[in-house]
Scaffold this motif. Structure first.
Motif, PDB file in Angstrom:
ATOM      1  N   PRO A   1       0.831  -1.198   0.000  1.00  0.00           N
ATOM      2  CA  PRO A   1       0.000   0.000   0.000  1.00  0.00           C
ATOM      3  C   PRO A   1       0.873   1.259   0.000  1.00  0.00           C
ATOM      4  CG  PRO A   1      -0.587  -1.476   1.807  1.00  0.00           C
ATOM      5  CD  PRO A   1       0.625  -2.045   1.178  1.00  0.00           C
ATOM      6  N   ALA A   2       0.383   2.340  -0.616  1.00  0.00           N
ATOM      7  CA  ALA A   2       1.206   3.534  -0.853  1.00  0.00           C
ATOM      8  C   ALA A   2       1.871   4.053   0.429  1.00  0.00           C
ATOM      9  CB  ALA A   2       0.352   4.621  -1.502  1.00  0.00           C
ATOM     10  N   GLU A   3       1.164   4.040   1.548  1.00  0.00           N
ATOM     11  CA  GLU A   3       1.764   4.631   2.763  1.00  0.00           C
ATOM     12  C   GLU A   3       2.924   3.784   3.295  1.00  0.00           C
ATOM     13  OE1 GLU A   3      -1.534   5.347   5.401  1.00  0.00           O
ATOM     14  OE2 GLU A   3      -1.523   7.482   4.824  1.00  0.00           O
ATOM     15  N   LEU A   4       2.793   2.459   3.175  1.00  0.00           N
ATOM     16  CA  LEU A   4       3.900   1.599   3.616  1.00  0.00           C
ATOM     17  C   LEU A   4       5.104   1.785   2.688  1.00  0.00           C
ATOM     18  CD1 LEU A   4       2.272  -1.833   4.635  1.00  0.00           C
ATOM     19  CD2 LEU A   4       3.256  -0.084   6.121  1.00  0.00           C
ATOM     20  N   VAL A   5       4.838   1.851   1.398  1.00  0.00           N
ATOM     21  CA  VAL A   5       5.944   2.029   0.439  1.00  0.00           C
ATOM     22  C   VAL A   5       6.604   3.396   0.647  1.00  0.00           C
ATOM     23  CG1 VAL A   5       6.476   2.257  -2.031  1.00  0.00           C
ATOM     24  CG2 VAL A   5       5.018   0.384  -1.238  1.00  0.00           C
ATOM     25  N   ALA A   6       5.802   4.400   0.954  1.00  0.00           N
ATOM     26  CA  ALA A   6       6.363   5.741   1.196  1.00  0.00           C
ATOM     27  C   ALA A   6       7.292   5.723   2.415  1.00  0.00           C
ATOM     28  CB  ALA A   6       5.232   6.745   1.391  1.00  0.00           C
ATOM     29  N   ALA A   7       6.967   4.912   3.413  1.00  0.00           N
ATOM     30  CA  ALA A   7       7.836   4.827   4.599  1.00  0.00           C
ATOM     31  C   ALA A   7       9.182   4.208   4.221  1.00  0.00           C
ATOM     32  CB  ALA A   7       7.157   4.004   5.698  1.00  0.00           C
ATOM     33  N   VAL A   8       9.154   3.198   3.372  1.00  0.00           N
ATOM     34  CA  VAL A   8      10.416   2.581   2.921  1.00  0.00           C
ATOM     35  C   VAL A   8      11.218   3.614   2.124  1.00  0.00           C
ATOM     36  CG1 VAL A   8      11.470   0.668   1.656  1.00  0.00           C
ATOM     37  CG2 VAL A   8       9.220   0.354   2.693  1.00  0.00           C
ATOM     38  N   ARG A   9      10.504   4.334   1.273  1.00  0.00           N
ATOM     39  CA  ARG A   9      11.186   5.299   0.402  1.00  0.00           C
ATOM     40  C   ARG A   9      11.825   6.427   1.212  1.00  0.00           C
ATOM     41  NH1 ARG A   9       8.520   8.758  -4.512  1.00  0.00           N
ATOM     42  NH2 ARG A   9      10.447   9.823  -5.052  1.00  0.00           N
ATOM     43  N   ALA A  10      11.156   6.826   2.299  1.00  0.00           N
ATOM     44  CA  ALA A  10      11.691   7.903   3.134  1.00  0.00           C
ATOM     45  C   ALA A  10      13.074   7.527   3.664  1.00  0.00           C
ATOM     46  CB  ALA A  10      10.733   8.191   4.284  1.00  0.00           C
ATOM     47  N   ALA A  11      13.245   6.264   4.042  1.00  0.00           N
ATOM     48  CA  ALA A  11      14.560   5.828   4.529  1.00  0.00           C
ATOM     49  C   ALA A  11      15.501   5.563   3.363  1.00  0.00           C
ATOM     50  CB  ALA A  11      14.399   4.561   5.380  1.00  0.00           C
ATOM     51  N   LYS A  12      15.001   4.907   2.332  1.00  0.00           N
ATOM     52  CA  LYS A  12      15.831   4.496   1.190  1.00  0.00           C
ATOM     53  C   LYS A  12      16.505   5.688   0.495  1.00  0.00           C
ATOM     54  CE  LYS A  12      15.880   3.692  -3.517  1.00  0.00           C
ATOM     55  NZ  LYS A  12      17.120   3.009  -3.586  1.00  0.00           N
ATOM     56  N   GLN A  13      15.779   6.832   0.430  1.00  0.00           N
ATOM     57  CA  GLN A  13      16.343   7.969  -0.305  1.00  0.00           C
ATOM     58  C   GLN A  13      17.641   8.478   0.333  1.00  0.00           C
ATOM     59  OE1 GLN A  13      13.608  11.311  -0.201  1.00  0.00           O
ATOM     60  NE2 GLN A  13      13.126  10.899   1.943  1.00  0.00           N
ATOM     61  N   PHE A  14      17.803   8.195   1.654  1.00  0.00           N
ATOM     62  CA  PHE A  14      19.034   8.642   2.320  1.00  0.00           C
ATOM     63  C   PHE A  14      20.053   7.518   2.470  1.00  0.00           C
ATOM     64  CE2 PHE A  14      15.702  11.545   4.032  1.00  0.00           C
ATOM     65  CZ  PHE A  14      16.093  12.640   3.274  1.00  0.00           C
ATOM     66  N   LEU A  15      19.724   6.340   1.976  1.00  0.00           N
ATOM     67  CA  LEU A  15      20.704   5.247   1.978  1.00  0.00           C
ATOM     68  C   LEU A  15      21.469   5.295   0.658  1.00  0.00           C
ATOM     69  CD1 LEU A  15      18.499   2.479   3.660  1.00  0.00           C
ATOM     70  CD2 LEU A  15      20.399   3.707   4.691  1.00  0.00           C
ATOM     71  N   THR A  16      20.839   4.846  -0.413  1.00  0.00           N
ATOM     72  CA  THR A  16      21.523   4.910  -1.713  1.00  0.00           C
ATOM     73  C   THR A  16      20.971   6.008  -2.607  1.00  0.00           C
ATOM     74  OG1 THR A  16      19.924   3.381  -2.612  1.00  0.00           O
ATOM     75  CG2 THR A  16      21.995   2.440  -1.801  1.00  0.00           C
ATOM     76  N   TYR A  17      19.802   6.555  -2.264  1.00  0.00           N
ATOM     77  CA  TYR A  17      18.988   7.397  -3.137  1.00  0.00           C
ATOM     78  C   TYR A  17      18.524   6.560  -4.323  1.00  0.00           C
ATOM     79  CZ  TYR A  17      17.558  10.917  -6.535  1.00  0.00           C
ATOM     80  OH  TYR A  17      16.880  11.610  -7.500  1.00  0.00           O
ATOM     81  N   VAL A  18      19.415   6.198  -5.240  1.00  0.00           N
ATOM     82  CA  VAL A  18      19.050   5.309  -6.348  1.00  0.00           C
ATOM     83  C   VAL A  18      20.246   4.404  -6.640  1.00  0.00           C
ATOM     84  CG1 VAL A  18      17.414   6.874  -7.479  1.00  0.00           C
ATOM     85  CG2 VAL A  18      19.862   7.003  -8.036  1.00  0.00           C
ATOM     86  N   SER A  19      20.027   3.386  -7.475  1.00  0.00           N
ATOM     87  CA  SER A  19      21.140   2.485  -7.803  1.00  0.00           C
ATOM     88  C   SER A  19      20.849   1.728  -9.092  1.00  0.00           C
ATOM     89  CB  SER A  19      21.346   1.469  -6.675  1.00  0.00           C
ATOM     90  OG  SER A  19      20.159   0.741  -6.491  1.00  0.00           O
ATOM     91  N   SER A  20      21.902   1.072  -9.611  1.00  0.00           N
ATOM     92  CA  SER A  20      21.763   0.057 -10.677  1.00  0.00           C
ATOM     93  C   SER A  20      21.077   0.561 -11.934  1.00  0.00           C
ATOM     94  CB  SER A  20      20.998  -1.171 -10.142  1.00  0.00           C
ATOM     95  OG  SER A  20      21.529  -1.596  -8.928  1.00  0.00           O
ATOM     96  N   GLY A  21      21.292   1.848 -12.319  1.00  0.00           N
ATOM     97  CA  GLY A  21      20.601   2.457 -13.461  1.00  0.00           C
ATOM     98  C   GLY A  21      20.377   1.545 -14.658  1.00  0.00           C
ATOM     99  N   PRO A  22      21.448   1.120 -15.355  1.00  0.00           N
ATOM    100  CA  PRO A  22      21.220   0.343 -16.580  1.00  0.00           C
ATOM    101  C   PRO A  22      20.726  -1.082 -16.334  1.00  0.00           C
ATOM    102  CG  PRO A  22      23.567   0.618 -16.146  1.00  0.00           C
ATOM    103  CD  PRO A  22      22.866   1.437 -15.128  1.00  0.00           C
ATOM    104  N   PHE A  23      20.839  -1.542 -15.094  1.00  0.00           N
ATOM    105  CA  PHE A  23      20.365  -2.905 -14.813  1.00  0.00           C
ATOM    106  C   PHE A  23      18.854  -2.939 -14.585  1.00  0.00           C
ATOM    107  CE2 PHE A  23      24.828  -3.027 -13.145  1.00  0.00           C
ATOM    108  CZ  PHE A  23      25.333  -3.715 -14.240  1.00  0.00           C
ATOM    109  N   GLN A  24      18.294  -1.768 -14.277  1.00  0.00           N
ATOM    110  CA  GLN A  24      16.844  -1.745 -14.024  1.00  0.00           C
ATOM    111  C   GLN A  24      16.041  -2.127 -15.270  1.00  0.00           C
ATOM    112  OE1 GLN A  24      15.173   1.420 -11.707  1.00  0.00           O
ATOM    113  NE2 GLN A  24      16.949   1.589 -10.356  1.00  0.00           N
ATOM    114  N   PRO A  25      16.290  -1.496 -16.452  1.00  0.00           N
ATOM    115  CA  PRO A  25      15.529  -1.927 -17.630  1.00  0.00           C
ATOM    116  C   PRO A  25      15.796  -3.391 -17.994  1.00  0.00           C
ATOM    117  CG  PRO A  25      17.196  -0.260 -18.209  1.00  0.00           C
ATOM    118  CD  PRO A  25      17.144  -0.326 -16.717  1.00  0.00           C
ATOM    119  N   ALA A  26      16.991  -3.877 -17.656  1.00  0.00           N
ATOM    120  CA  ALA A  26      17.305  -5.278 -17.993  1.00  0.00           C
ATOM    121  C   ALA A  26      16.480  -6.236 -17.133  1.00  0.00           C
ATOM    122  CB  ALA A  26      18.801  -5.526 -17.794  1.00  0.00           C
ATOM    123  N   ILE A  27      16.306  -5.905 -15.872  1.00  0.00           N
ATOM    124  CA  ILE A  27      15.477  -6.767 -15.011  1.00  0.00           C
ATOM    125  C   ILE A  27      14.009  -6.699 -15.470  1.00  0.00           C
ATOM    126  CG2 ILE A  27      14.629  -7.108 -12.631  1.00  0.00           C
ATOM    127  CD1 ILE A  27      17.467  -8.203 -13.064  1.00  0.00           C
TER     128      ILE A  27
END
Ligand SMILES: Cc1ncc(COP(=O)(O)O)c(C=O)c1O
Length: 412
Positions: free
Chosen positions: A264-290
């Motif tokens: 659900p959006a609120e649970l995912v938003a809680a993960v994102r709130a922490a995740k954005q300060f861990l890696t922010y983003v990762s694995s750019g070109p591997f994302q379309p491959a997955i």
């Protein structure tokens, strides 16, 4: 019990304290996988320790990553993940598990399942909250629970079938419990929770208003005609469950670290709130491959499980003839053995340290996946991975069988 008292899953026992290290991580040492993989390299051993395949994933997926790199998809991807991957995850959840998630705000791409789990625990837990977790457990769980200032309440899975006692589960839940962390198919035991066990967890989660974090990284590696059931599909569960998975195990791309959380959006938003300060983003070109991998036809996923089932059978029968008592896994690419017929003192940790010198094979002592209070349960157990070429499995079996005859085991 305070977090500082906990023995880390996956850590080396007896590591001396580091005065610079936060008290939250004292006692966790370094992960066993690093130690055992380094030992495998140093001794030129066959590495049945760490769970990574010694072969590549599907060519379509590899080609898609090369194309993405060559076509310039090498900068920061969007915070929630490349939209096409989020769409592919959504299609995959619908196709396989009949779960519907909106790619706009119900799916978050992470640096492997590891970051989705870390983000969930850091984003959801208050200091002093409790997390009920099935034990033995994957090594990052306890460390992330401790980093969040929370307390792990392990519920032990018992051999031979590695199920849990519903009363034990009920007793582990207290007024401080906020999250139940489920992992099925289960690392390291290979257990696959059936609908009755999942219903039991779900009923308690609903009754006590708990969030469930469900680690499903082995969702496609289930054997003998069994199927994976996501706890999120049970009535009343989608709204309180974060499903975590990744492409590493399914597409033999563990080094790409493309994972996700759905819920659900609120649970995912809680993960994102922490995740954005861990890696922010990762694995750019591997994302379309997955994304390409997730859209492969059903035959790919069926073949993946069939191939690993035959590797399982090969290793299981080899380990049995080398003299181990083997707990046959229903899923994942790990098998647990009881070493006591080969090593009567049952010291799995020392056994794993000595094994490369004795015969050039590496395994992981299951004791590291248990809380210190329950380490007797796993002391005599060792985990071997079978996501390896048949030649690697056969050579490992030959070496273990020869070692077993030399040390007066029961082989032959
Ligand atoms: C149960 C479990 N969860 C999570 C992970 C980590 O997955 P990833 O490599 O996608 O971070 C693993 C990897 O071995 C695992 O076994």
């Amino acid at each position: 019990m305070s977090p500082g008292e906990l023995q880390s899953g996956g850590s080396q026992p007896g590591t001396s304290p580091n005065p610079f290290l936060t008290s939250k991580l004292q006692g966790f040492g370094s992960t066993i996988f690093a130690e055992m993989t380094a030992l495998a390299t140093r001794t030129n051993s066959i590495n049945l320790g760490q769970g990574f395949p010694d072969y590549d994933g599907p060519v379509e997926v590899l080609d898609a990553a090369v194309d993405a790199i060559r076509s310039g998809q090498n900068q920061y991807p969007p915070g929630p993940g490349v939209l096409d991957l989020r769409m592919a995850i959504s299609e995959h959840q619908q196709r396989f598990w009949n779960l519907s998630y909106d790619p706009t705000d119900e799916i978050l791409v992470t640096a492997g399942a590891t970051e989705a789990l870390a983000g969930a625990l850091l984003g959801l837990l208050e200091t002093g909250d409790e997390v009920v977790v099935l034990e033995p457990m994957y090594d990052s769980y306890q460390a992330c629970i401790a980093l969040a200032g929370a307390v792990a309440r392990p519920v032990t899975l018992h051999p031979p079938h590695y199920g849990f006692d519903p009363d034990e589960l009920r007793r582990a839940i207290t007024p401080k419990t906020r999250v139940v962390l489920v992992n099925s198919p289960h690392n390291p035991t290979g257990a696959v929770l059936d609908s009755e066990q999942l219903r039991c967890i779900a009923d308690l989660a609903i009754e006590r208003d708990l969030i469930v974090v469900s680690d499903e990284v082995y969702e496609h590696i289930v054997f003998d005609g069994n199927t994976h059931i996501s706890i999120a599909t049970l009535p009343g569960m989608r709204e309180r469950t974060l499903v975590v998975s990744s492409g590493g195990k399914t597409f033999n791309t563990t080094g790409w670290k493309v994972g996700w959380a759905c819920g659900p959006a609120e649970l995912v938003a809680a993960v994102r709130a922490a995740k954005q300060f861990l890696t922010y983003v990762s694995s750019g070109p591997f994302q379309p491959a997955i994304a390409v991998g997730l859209r492969l036809p059903d035959s790919y996923f069926i073949e993946l499980a069939a191939d690993l089932q035959s590797k399982r059978d090969r290793l299981v029968s080899g380990l049995q003839s080398a003299g181990f008592d083997v707990f046959i896994p229903r899923g994942t690419y790990f098998v647990t053995v009881d070493i006591r017929r080969l090593r009567p003192d049952g010291d799995g940790y020392t056994f794993c340290r000595e094994l490369p010198g004795l015969c050039g094979v590496v395994g992981i002592p299951n004791v590291v996946f248990y809380d210190r209070a329950h380490e007797q349960e796993g002391r005599h157990m060792v985990r071997f991975a079978f996501c390896k070429k048949t030649e690697s499995i056969d050579s490992a079996v030959e070496r273990l069988t020869a070692m077993s005859s030399r040390v007066g085991g029961i082989a032959g």
